[in-house]
Scaffold this active site. Structure first.
Site, PDB file in Angstrom:
ATOM      1  CG  ASP A 185      14.235  -3.644 -21.996  1.00 14.29           C
ATOM      2  OD1 ASP A 185      13.515  -2.859 -22.403  1.00 14.29           O
ATOM      3  OD2 ASP A 185      14.263  -3.577 -20.590  1.00 14.29           O
ATOM      4  CB  ILE A 194      17.371   4.007  -5.686  1.00 13.60           C
ATOM      5  CG1 ILE A 194      18.106   3.139  -6.188  1.00 13.60           C
ATOM      6  CG2 ILE A 194      18.260   5.511  -4.233  1.00 13.60           C
ATOM      7  CD1 ILE A 194      20.052   3.528  -5.900  1.00 13.60           C
ATOM      8  N   GLY A 195      14.419   2.455  -6.756  1.00 12.33           N
ATOM      9  CA  GLY A 195      13.926   2.057  -7.992  1.00 12.33           C
ATOM     10  C   GLY A 195      13.350   0.969  -7.337  1.00 12.33           C
ATOM     11  CD  GLU A 196       7.972  -0.872  -5.687  1.00 13.81           C
ATOM     12  OE1 GLU A 196       8.075   0.070  -5.671  1.00 13.81           O
ATOM     13  OE2 GLU A 196       7.699  -2.034  -5.620  1.00 13.81           O
ATOM     14  N   GLY A 232      11.498  -6.250  -9.335  1.00 12.37           N
ATOM     15  CA  GLY A 232      11.883  -5.982  -7.514  1.00 12.37           C
ATOM     16  C   GLY A 232      12.601  -4.754  -7.503  1.00 12.37           C
ATOM     17  CG  LEU A 233      11.833  -3.819  -3.727  1.00 10.05           C
ATOM     18  CD1 LEU A 233      11.691  -3.523  -2.745  1.00 10.05           C
ATOM     19  CD2 LEU A 233      10.774  -2.869  -4.283  1.00 10.05           C
ATOM     20  CB  VAL A 234      16.913  -0.990  -7.303  1.00 11.81           C
ATOM     21  CG1 VAL A 234      18.855  -0.123  -7.122  1.00 11.81           C
ATOM     22  CG2 VAL A 234      16.396  -1.689  -8.682  1.00 11.81           C
ATOM     23  CB  THR A 278       8.538  -6.802 -13.741  1.00 14.37           C
ATOM     24  OG1 THR A 278      10.506  -6.169 -14.500  1.00 14.37           O
ATOM     25  CG2 THR A 278       7.621  -5.910 -14.523  1.00 14.37           C
TER      26      THR A 278
END
Lengths: 475, 251
Positions: free
Chosen positions: A156, A31-33, A37-39, A35
């Protein structure tokens, strides 16, 4: 929490590369990417939380052979101490000793402010209703107040890091996510650039753009102001073009965008301005230009007399020392007038209000945990209502894959992990100064969100590192 | 939580002395005594401090690393978690947690400088593997409160800043014991002030009274520290050597 990689040398031939801990989940897809890594989206296989959605954030192995990334360490470190309804909940940590990768499991959130804003801008063509804007802002501030009163700066904040829970018992509850850059600020903070971190500049406070060396919680409040404006207008407020030079480039264009809306900062209004490195070194750029001040109110289409405008302008105060704090903002008049903020930000209680159905998060089912993509054609999969236990294939729904999402200029798409508190009832029942909720459970019944804040501030333990509450008199 | 010790994982994880003084069965089978166990933990605390000097990190990082190491051994045996690997790994992990990351290859360089003995000369790969195991053994709780900040604040409050150096040194020595796992940091700070004031013949009775701190606890910690100094007089390298020798025995 967490299972070791001790038994990760898998003897199950069916999934030769899958670690043993993964067996407790049904992996749905990516579902996501970012800096880091990945989700992934996964569902718990067994009771008591069978079918519950979990976001699993995989940290890339450090390139330079330096083990678990410091970003992951700090995120775990903070998340293990945090417990608040408006902050993401870390439910598990998993490690894979075979490839030295690390996974954080969070309660899954279906939506985030980035997608909600985009949906309104591109699909609904209508602004977000006042109730939802106010509720999301209130909950964001409530979570932030908790973090700040515990000396944590997020650093952030941006729409994609502000999650909103989908269907379920926490529907419409806002969760602050992505603590990779967050810091406990008792310790001296290095500038972000020193950690080699790239963050979106649109939400960056002017003191940082002007080279301030030290972070304060006021940088988060500036970001909240930018997000508030974006919720109102569906457009980023200060859309500067980032200078990609390294390290820590002086972001003149971003400052330019801010000055155009807010006018030029002056040492009269912001006395410490003269001490900021870039104010001095880049005088001809910054101080030379003349800005006609079109006024913030006209950009966000608010009356100058409205409480919403008053709150927004206090968040976008140039001088960080004068900028409104999260605790003060929660008590602002804006939150005491109709419509009152509620716990379910997505569903207004007033009859006649249109309920917007936001699309579920796109899931890329072709990517496995190792991050490699299979050759099968992509299959869009619904995550919202599929019960995919015991090998039943997930329901199929038509929606775009992540790769089809048009990326916004200069902005890396990082859907944060999702979450929800497991035992909401027990949290709500905690009461006292540490009740993490503080949101009126039923609109109209409570209506005094600031009460909790007062209680919490009275807790003498806060802000007194290492001292027992009863001794606070002395320190 | 970060600013509130009383809501932190550190506070929730404080242990009783009896829970800390547990020799795990694989070690017991080697004839390991509680004394051996404590000696090696002390030796490894010294080792961490030594490595930290080489790689130039702050005392706070050292203190966190030692706390990690001591926490690991409340749950794991030294037979399974070799102290000479756990110690530098804890320093490595603490340096990340405390925002002053030390490179693994640098640590490995100084480890090799410290030990000629082949079996203690670990490689980067060993440290990175152990890092995962330490994280897990710590149950991913990484925030540690130390008595240093309370110590300076308390000394200021008491108007006894002239005791800073002495009490600071005493505080450093508390990390050679397990007190950080057992008592709230400000109590440890108070014990150090108490001993320092007695040594310097400062009358702090009124100040302690006004503080309404639990003097039983303060005195307990002080006694432990003084006992430790007493035992140090007889603690020779050979006792540590004998303990390490037992650990090296094959089961």
């Amino acid at each position: 929490m967490g299972e070791g990689g001790g038994n990760s040398r898998n003897n199950n031939n069916n999934n030769s590369n899958r670690p043993a801990w993964l067996q407790q989940y049904d992996l749905i897809g990516k579902i996501g990417e970012g800096t880091y890594g990945l989700v992934f989206l996964a569902k718990i296989k067994s009771q008591p939380n069978r079918g519950k959605s979990i976001a699993i954030k995989k940290f890339k192995q450090s390139k330079d052979g330096d083990g678990v990334s410091p970003t992951a360490i700090r995120e775990i470190m903070l998340l293990r101490e945090i417990n608040h309804e408006n902050v993401v909940k870390l439910v598990n940590v998993h490690i894979n000793s075979s490839d030295m990768s690390l996974y954080l499991a969070f309660d899954y959130a279906e939506h985030d402010l980035y997608e909600i804003i985009r949906h309104h801008r591109e699909k609904v063509n209508q602004s977000i209703n006042q109730y939802s804007v106010k509720s999301m802002l209130w909950q964001l501030l409530n979570g932030l107040n908790y973090l700040h009163s515990n000396w944590i700066i997020h650093r952030d904040l941006k729409p994609s890091n502000i999650l909103v829970m989908g269907e379920g018992d926490e529907q419409g509850v806002v969760k602050i996510a992505d603590f990779g850059l967050a810091r406990i600020y008792q310790a001296p903070l290095k500038p972000l650039s020193e950690n080699g971190v790239v963050v979106t500049i649109w939400y960056r406070a002017p003191e940082l753009l002007l080279g301030a060396k030290h972070y304060t919680s006021a940088v988060d409040m500036w970001a909240v102001g930018c997000i508030f404006a974006e919720l109102l207008t569906l457009k980023p407020l200060f859309q500067g073009v980032e200078v990609k030079a390294t390290p820590n480039p002086f972001q003149l264009d971003q400052l330019d965008k801010i000055f155009k809306v807010l006018g030029h900062p002056t040492p009269e209004k912001w006395p410490t301005l003269v001490n900021l490195p870039h104010w001095q070194t880049d005088q001809q750029h910054i101080q030379g230009r003349k800005y006609e001040n079109p006024g913030l109110y006209s950009v966000v289409h608010l009356s100058q007399k409205s409480p919403a405008y008053d709150l927004l302008s206090k968040m976008l105060e140039y001088d960080p020392r004068k900028r409104i704090t999260a605790a003060q903002a929660l008590e602002h008049e804006y939150f005491r007038i109709d419509p009152l903020p509620g716990r379910n930000a997505l569903v207004p209680c007033q009859p006649g209000e249109k309920i917007v159905n936001y699309p579920a998060r796109p899931v890329d089912t072709t990517t496995d945990f190792e991050g490699s993509t299979s050759v099968q054609p992509p299959q869009p999969v619904s995550s919202g209502n599929a019960m995919s236990g015991s090998g039943v294939p997930p329901m199929v729904a038509a929606r775009p894959l992540p790769r089809n999402m048009p990326p916004m200029a200069g902005m890396q798409r990082m859907p944060g992990p999702g979450m929800s508190a497991y035992n909401l009832a027990s949290q709500a029942a905690m009461g006292g100064g540490m009740n993490p909720g503080g949101i009126p459970m039923q609109r109209g019944a409570g209506g005094q969100p600031h009460q909790q804040q007062q209680l919490r501030r009275k807790d003498p333990g806060m802000g007194m590192p290492g001292y027992p509450p009863q001794k606070s008199r002395r320190f | 939580m970060a600013a509130n010790f009383w809501a932190s994982s550190h506070y929730k994880q404080l242990l009783e002395q009896e829970e800390v003084d547990v020799v795990h069965s694989p070690d017991k089978e080697k004839g390991f005594t509680l004394e051996d166990f404590k000696l090696i933990k002390m030796q490894m605390s010294n080792y961490i401090a030594k490595l930290a000097q080489y790689v130039k990190v702050r005392q706070r990082v050292v203190a966190t690393a030692i706390t990690y190491m001591r926490r690991v051994y409340t749950r794991k045996s030294m037979t399974e978690y070799e102290p000479h690997l756990v110690a530098p790994t804890c320093l490595y992990l603490a340096s990340k947690a405390e925002e002053s990351t030390v490179q693994a290859r640098l640590l490995v360089f100084y480890i090799k400088k410290q030990y000629n003995d082949e079996k203690y000369r670990y490689e980067i790969k060993d440290i990175l593997e152990m890092e995962m195991k330490v994280l897990e053994a710590l149950n991913y709780y990484l925030v540690v409160y130390h008595p240093y900040r309370p110590l300076s604040q308390l000394l200021q409050d008491a108007g006894m800043t002239e005791l800073t150096q002495l009490s600071w040194g005493l505080l450093n020595d508390t990390y050679k014991m397990d007190v950080i796992l057992i008592y709230p940091p400000y109590m440890i700070a108070l014990a150090c002030i108490y001993i320092a004031s007695v040594l310097k013949e400062k009358d702090t009775t009124a100040w302690f009274e006004e503080l309404r701190a639990d003097m039983n606890v303060v005195k307990n910690i002080s006694m432990e520290l003084l006992d430790f100094y007493d035992s140090q007089k007889v603690t020779a390298d050979e006792r540590i050597g004998a303990a390490l020798h037992k650990l090296a025995l094959k089961p």
